[in-house]
Design an enzyme around this catalytic site. Sequence first.
Site, PDB file in Angstrom:
ATOM      1  N   LYS A  30       0.810  -1.232   0.000  1.00  0.00           N
ATOM      2  CA  LYS A  30       0.000   0.000   0.000  1.00  0.00           C
ATOM      3  C   LYS A  30       0.841   1.279   0.000  1.00  0.00           C
ATOM      4  O   LYS A  30       0.438   2.287  -0.561  1.00  0.00           O
ATOM      5  CB  LYS A  30      -0.946   0.014   1.200  1.00  0.00           C
ATOM      6  N   ASP A  38      -9.697   3.426   2.062  1.00  0.00           N
ATOM      7  CA  ASP A  38      -9.846   2.927   3.438  1.00  0.00           C
ATOM      8  C   ASP A  38     -10.428   4.012   4.350  1.00  0.00           C
ATOM      9  O   ASP A  38     -11.172   3.718   5.286  1.00  0.00           O
ATOM     10  CB  ASP A  38      -8.489   2.467   3.997  1.00  0.00           C
TER      11      ASP A  38
END
Length: 279
Positions: A68, A104
Amino acid sequence: MSDPLKACVIGWPVEHSRSPLIHRYWLEKYGISGSYDKIAVETNDLPEAVARLERDGYAGFNVTVPHKENVLALADEADALAKAVGAANTLWFADGRLCATNTDVYGFITHLSSAAPGWKNDCGSVAVLGAGGAARAVLKGLIDQGIGEIRLMNRSRERATALSQRLGAAIQVCGWDDRNASIAGCGLLVNTTSLGMTGAPPLDIDLTELPDTATVADIVYAPLETDLLARASARGLAVVDGLGMLLHQAAPGFEQWFGRRPDVDDGLRAHIIADLAVS
Ligand code: ATR
């Protein structure tokens, strides 16, 4: 007829990822001709793997651990959210350019607001446990919601300090060993550590000092009801499980690649819970 649209998730390991289940559920529900794969990519192979995805005609991809943060450096265009968080989980190819965002943050706040609509009422301070990858998105979401005081506790204090320096003045770093006292008066407690996950030790925290109006959220979703959430429920506190964040974070990517904003409905939730029960 145009080729079916393709997306995937890349990670190492990637076997545990539920993203294919989520996206395939939506593809079927909306009758979209497309596919969503799971591709194992090692850290050293990340740049080449991304180039391969573009050559192979993927519309875009999700990124899970450990990529990520590294994937951000490969993006031609990262939006302000991904830059602020320092990590991306949703990418797409547009006119030969790799674009990146972080959903997220959206996933956490959307689920929190839907599962505990009153969480912000008289919320005051928020306590966040953990300073890993998941904590970054949770903290950014809380700051963007206008939370003025966040008490951040992590076993390795230096990771918490680094996050507070990155994300701003609202974050106060407190000692991990002082956590029982440091949550006093907080209207929201969020666990972003892996403690409580199947196979990991439970999160050792005494909830006595939380006010009766507090909400307790866990980003762990296997098991769905962690020991933390069970104890919070037993105390009559509002609880928010970790599954909703996973489901909601997937929606913007699906819309980007497949052209339709999907609903996070009860059927999807039941579909993933059934999978969690057998694995
Ligand atoms: P993720 O991306 O899922 O957040 P991570 O970056 O590995 O994963 O972070 C895991 C978090 O759980 C960290 O906050 C970690 O604390 P450290 O930074 O001190 O490692 C926390 N964690 C994991 N095991 C722990 C344990 N036994 N006790 C306390 N915290 C733990």
